[in-house]
Structure formats: structure tokens, C-alpha cells
Design an enzyme around this catalytic site. Structure first.
Site, PDB file in Angstrom:
ATOM      1  N   LYS A 157       0.851  -1.191   0.000  1.00  8.10           N
ATOM      2  CA  LYS A 157       0.000   0.000   0.000  1.00  8.10           C
ATOM      3  C   LYS A 157       0.886   1.240   0.000  1.00  8.10           C
ATOM      4  O   LYS A 157       1.934   1.230   0.644  1.00  8.10           O
ATOM      5  CB  LYS A 157      -0.844   0.038   1.283  1.00  8.10           C
ATOM      6  CG  LYS A 157      -1.951  -0.985   1.344  1.00  8.10           C
ATOM      7  CD  LYS A 157      -2.706  -0.844   2.666  1.00  8.10           C
ATOM      8  CE  LYS A 157      -3.755  -1.926   2.825  1.00  8.10           C
ATOM      9  NZ  LYS A 157      -4.871  -1.824   1.872  1.00  8.10           N
ATOM     10  N   ARG A 196      -9.734 -11.929   2.622  1.00 10.43           N
ATOM     11  CA  ARG A 196     -10.563 -13.041   2.132  1.00 10.43           C
ATOM     12  C   ARG A 196      -9.807 -14.361   2.208  1.00 10.43           C
ATOM     13  O   ARG A 196     -10.417 -15.420   2.320  1.00 10.43           O
ATOM     14  CB  ARG A 196     -11.058 -12.714   0.716  1.00 10.43           C
ATOM     15  CG  ARG A 196      -9.973 -12.570  -0.305  1.00 10.43           C
ATOM     16  CD  ARG A 196     -10.466 -11.881  -1.570  1.00 10.43           C
ATOM     17  NE  ARG A 196     -10.615 -10.430  -1.392  1.00 10.43           N
ATOM     18  CZ  ARG A 196     -11.041  -9.593  -2.342  1.00 10.43           C
ATOM     19  NH1 ARG A 196     -11.376 -10.068  -3.531  1.00 10.43           N
ATOM     20  NH2 ARG A 196     -11.138  -8.308  -2.110  1.00 10.43           N
TER      21      ARG A 196
END
Ligand code: BES
Ligand code: ZN
Ligand code: ZN
Length: 478
Positions: free
Chosen positions: A257, A332
Site C-alpha cells: 500500500k 478473504r
């Protein structure tokens, strides 16, 4: 803060009188000038009036009447408490009595809830705490129809929310996966739910490939924590399972990020785990007759020589193969293993909570939770009603199968990212692949963490999810 019911109001007690425009507040006022002042303020629609009498301060709070939507009325009471909190601070008031002067007991409780949550502070890391420690220490409630059971319930809930906020506010330097499990274990001992923690060896022996893949870049081992609250009498025969994303820090991994404004707050990426742990604390502390199981997969997500890379194929706990095309879609990966693990319980319903996607945040910001699922309309409505009761609102997104089609991979059963649209939904559809039971997915990426103060929800970890889940299970037990 000590919260209790009382019948007596002493001369020197600081008071909050809560009423409506119809209320006669005058019995507590000494002189004609005070009465005229109050009448004038109310006529001018000022909802807070402060009267300084010798030795005590009286706050007069005017709330709307109950003819509007009930949930908005409750939220107004919570927000009024936050506004009043700055007055209390100004007068350095530590002990306070609330007197119901003509509103509903729900409004009084909502006010007490708002004040308790406004009172929350995370001071652990300040060396000079005393400079920052203004807090209300005692809050007595005078109201005919509020019982000690109501107060116990509220105390349990506040405890759960504050615990959840603490967990989110803790940085990675303290709260790695093992410490998260340890904190949950401590909360279990304190409030009554049981906890079992799987270490890395056990996770390896179970072949939880998603959790292990995300953990590859980490210097700390992963954990998998199982919480259970099973009271002697419960309203359900099959358990409700709550799954919480426990990414104790999300750098994005090799799909790193950018630092500014996206990585800075990523200690909040275990907000789902914190919501589950907070809800368990509140539910067990208030002895709700509902059987619940919690699952928290936990690790940080970092780049490293051994980190998982885009292009890797991972074999998940249930045997499904996943092509990883973005290591930042790590939530996930770990949740999928927990959701497959949940099958063995033959659950009535599974709800997961996760700070899962920037897409959910972009869609509705901090104003609500993005929810989706494959349960009956009626059950979804129950959850949404709890969302309105608590103002942790659930905005239901479509859970259409077309979004699952976007997860097809050229070389494995699935890939871990979708297409250009519906990022929150493809994430939910990815998770659904690992379920065989009624399922609701709640993406709390928007409201989990407040970069600037958001009313009684505070600054930093908001504890979102705890009040929603508590209300939901409370409704189910009634
Ligand atoms: N933890 C983030 C999501 C997030 C964003 C939480 C903002 C809180 C605030 C999650 O792991 C993530 O990075 N998701 C990616 C998924 C994408 C790569 C498919 C995202 O949303 O960008
Ligand atoms: Zn991520
Ligand atoms: Zn994440």
C-alpha cells in the site's frame, strides 16, 4: 465510569434533566429569573441549557418527542450526550445524576449509552496521563421504568465496545496475532466465554493454506482463536457462528500500500476480530441465552523475502485452489479458511465482520456497514432493524452471482480479486464459495476507524459491530 440507578437526588448533586418541550422543568429551579431563562431558551429551540446554582450545576436537555422514527430519537439522545459531554468537561463535573423528566426509558438509556461512549479514552501510551484524564466517574439514573437489568445490560455492552476499541487502538508493536489471542483469552476469563487458541503448528497440521500464505511474510506466527458462549439454556439448537478478520496489520504485502493515508491506519484491520471479541464479552457478561461460536484467524500481512507473491497458487483449508493476484486482498484468504472451518458446527447462521475492501469504504464511508448475504428476507430485516436501533446501519448490497463469475482463474479454482466494478461484492462472493450454510457478510472498512472524532463513536477505533451484534442477538432471545 460507574453507572447505577438511584432514587435520591441530593441538594448538591449535579443534574441532567431530560425532557421535551412539554416538560415542566421548573420544580428544580430556584428563582423567577432561572425559570424565565429556561423558558426563553426552550422557546428559541435551544436543546441544552446550563444553570449554575450554588454548589451544583443543572443541565436541561430537551429531546424530540417520540412521534418521529424511534431509532432517530435514540440516536438524537446519544448525540445530545456527546454534546453535553463538552459542557461537563468545561465544568469539570465527575459525578452526575440523570433525571427522566418526561421522555421514554429508551431515550434515557440511549443518553447514558452516548455519555459512556463519549467518556472513552485510550491513554495507555501517554507518559503524562493526568493531563488528559478528564472523565465522568459516576452516573446515577433516576427513572421510574428503568430496572437494574437494563443497567447491567448497558454496562455489559459498554464494556464490550470499549474492549473492542482498545484492541483496534493498540498498535502492532503490542498487538500481534499472539497478543490478540491472549487479549481475547483474558476477556473470556473475565466475562465467562471459553477460548481455545491454535498455534502455528496446529494451523499447519490443519492445512489452513489461506492463513499460512498471508503469514509467510511475517516474522510473527499466526493464530486461530475459537470463542464459545454456550449457556445452559439457549434459544437456539444450532449455534450462530461469528467470524472476525484479524489482520493485525495490513501493509498490503508485496502489493504494498502507499503509505500516506492508506497504510497509516492499518492497525485497524483486525476491526472485525475486535467486534466479535467485544460482542462475546457483552453477550457473556449479560448472560444472553444464545449459543454462539466465534472464529478469529489472525496474522499481519507484510512483504518479506518469503512473502506470498502475486501469481502464487494456494491450497485452502477446504482444498479449493486460489490464484493470488493481489497480496493486498489478504482478508478473504484468511476468512475463507475460517468459513470452511465453520461448516463442522452445522451452524444456524454465520456472520463475518471484516475491514475487507476500500470499495465498501468508498461506497458509503463511515456512515454504515456494507452488508450482503443469502439468508431469508426476514432474517436480513432483523439485522437491519438492529442496525437502525443502534445506528450501526447495514446497507444491503446485491449478492448477484454475476459477481462470482469475475473470480474465475485461468489456472486455479478461483482468483482472489474480481473485476473493475463491485469490489465489495466480489469479495463477499469469494467468501461465499467457502460456505454451505446461511451466510451474512458485513464489510466494516468504512466505520471501523475514525481518523477524526465522530461524535460519541470517538476518534480511532469505533467498536462498530459490537452494538449491532448485541442488539441482534438480544432481539433473537426475546
Ligand atoms: N484492509 C484492506 C481494506 C481496507 C481499506 C480497510 C480501507 C480499511 C480501510 C484490505 O485488505 C484491502 O487492502 N483490500 C483491497 C482489495 C483489492 C486488492 C481487491 C482494496 O480494497 O483495495
Ligand atoms: Zn489488504
Ligand atoms: Zn486488509
Amino acid at each position: 465510569m460507574k453507572l447505577y440507578i438511584t432514587e435520591t437526588i441530593r441538594d448538591k448533586d449535579n443534574l441532567v434533566l431530560i425532557g421535551t418541550t412539554e416538560t415542566d422543568f421548573f420544580t428544580f429551579l430556584n428563582s423567577k429569573s432561572e425559570r424565565d431563562f429556561v423558558r426563553n431558551r426552550i422557546e428559541n429551540e435551544k436543546n441544552i441549557t446550563v444553570i449554575n446554582q450554588a454548589g451544583r450545576t443543572i443541565f436541561i436537555l430537551v429531546l424530540k418527542e417520540e412521534k418521529d422514527h424511534y431509532f432517530q430519537i435514540l440516536e438524537e439522545a446519544r448525540k445530545a450526550a456527546f454534546t453535553l459531554y463538552s459542557n461537563l468537561k468545561e465544568f469539570d463535573i465527575e459525578k452526575l445524576i440523570i433525571k427522566n423528566a418526561g421522555v421514554s426509558s429508551g431515550q434515557v438509556l440511549a443518553f447514558a449509552e452516548g455519555l459512556s461512549l463519549s467518556n472513552y479514552k485510550f491513554l495507555k501510551y501517554f507518559t503524562k496521563k493526568e493531563e488528559k484524564t478528564y472523565t465522568v466517574k459516576e452516573l446515577g439514573i433516576v427513572s421510574d421504568d428503568i430496572t437494574s437489568t437494563d443497567i447491567d445490560k448497558l454496562n455489559a455492552l459498554i464494556y464490550g465496545v470499549c474492549f473492542s476499541r482498545n484492541l483496534v487502538n493498540e498498535p502492532l508493536s503490542y498487538l500481534n496475532a499472539e497478543m490478540l489471542s491472549e487479549e481475547v483469552t483474558k476477556a473470556g476469563l473475565e466475562t465467562g466465554f471459553s477460548v481455545e487458541v491454535f498455534n502455528k503448528k496446529k494451523i499447519e497440521s490443519l492445512r489452513m493454506g489461506g492463513l499460512l500464505a498471508v503469514n509467510k511474510g511475517s516474522i510473527d506466527p499466526p493464530t486461530f482463536t475459537i470463542l464459545e458462549w454456550k449457556p445452559e439454556k439457549s434459544v437456539n439448537e444450532k449455534p450462530y457462528v461469528l467470524v472476525g478478520k484479524g489482520v493485525v496489520y495490513d501493509t498490503g504485502g508485496l502489493s504494498l500500500k502507499p503509505t500516506h493515508d492508506s497504510m497509516d491506519y492499518m492497525k485497524c484491520d483486525m476491526g472485525g476480530a475486535a467486534a466479535v471479541a467485544g460482542a462475546f464479552s457483552a453477550i457473556s457478561k449479560s448472560q444472553l441465552p444464545v449459543w454462539i461460536i466465534g472464529l478469529i484467524p489472525a496474522t499481519d500481512n507484510r512483504p518479506d523475502g518469503n512473502a506470498y507473491v502475486p501469481g502464487d497458487v494456494v491450497e485452502m483449508y477446504d482444498g479449493t485452489t486460489v490464484e493470488v493476484l493481489n497480496t493486498d486482498a489478504e482478508g478473504r484468504m484468511i476468512l475463507a479458511d475460517a468459513l470452511s472451518y465453520a461448516k463442522q458446527y452445522d451452524p444456524e447462521l454465520v456472520i463475518d465482520l471484516a475491514t475487507l475492501t476500500g470499495a465498501a469504504h468508498a461506497a458509503i464511508g463511515k456512515y454504515g456497514i456494507v452488508g450482503m448475504g443469502n439468508v431469508s428476507k426476514e432474517l436480513m430485516e432483523t439485522l437491519k432493524t438492529s442496525g437502525e436501533n443502534t445506528y450501526e446501519r447495514v446497507a444491503e448490497f446485491p449478492f448477484w452471482d454475476e459477481f462470482a463469475d469475475m473470480l474465475k482463474s485461468d489456472i486455479a479454482d478461483l482468483k482472489n480479486i474480481g473485476g473493475k466494478v463491485g469490489g465489495a461484492i466480489t469479495a463477499g462472493k469469494f467468501l461465499e464459495k467457502f460456505t454451505d450454510y446461511p451466510y451474512i457478510h458485513l464489510d466494516i472498512a468504512g466505520p471501523a476507524y475514525n481518523k477524526t472524532e465522530d461524535n460519541y463513536r470517538g476518534k480511532g477505533g469505533s467498536g462498530v459491530g459490537v452494538r449491532l451484534l448485541f442488539d441482534f442477538f438480544y432481539q433473537l432471545t426475546r
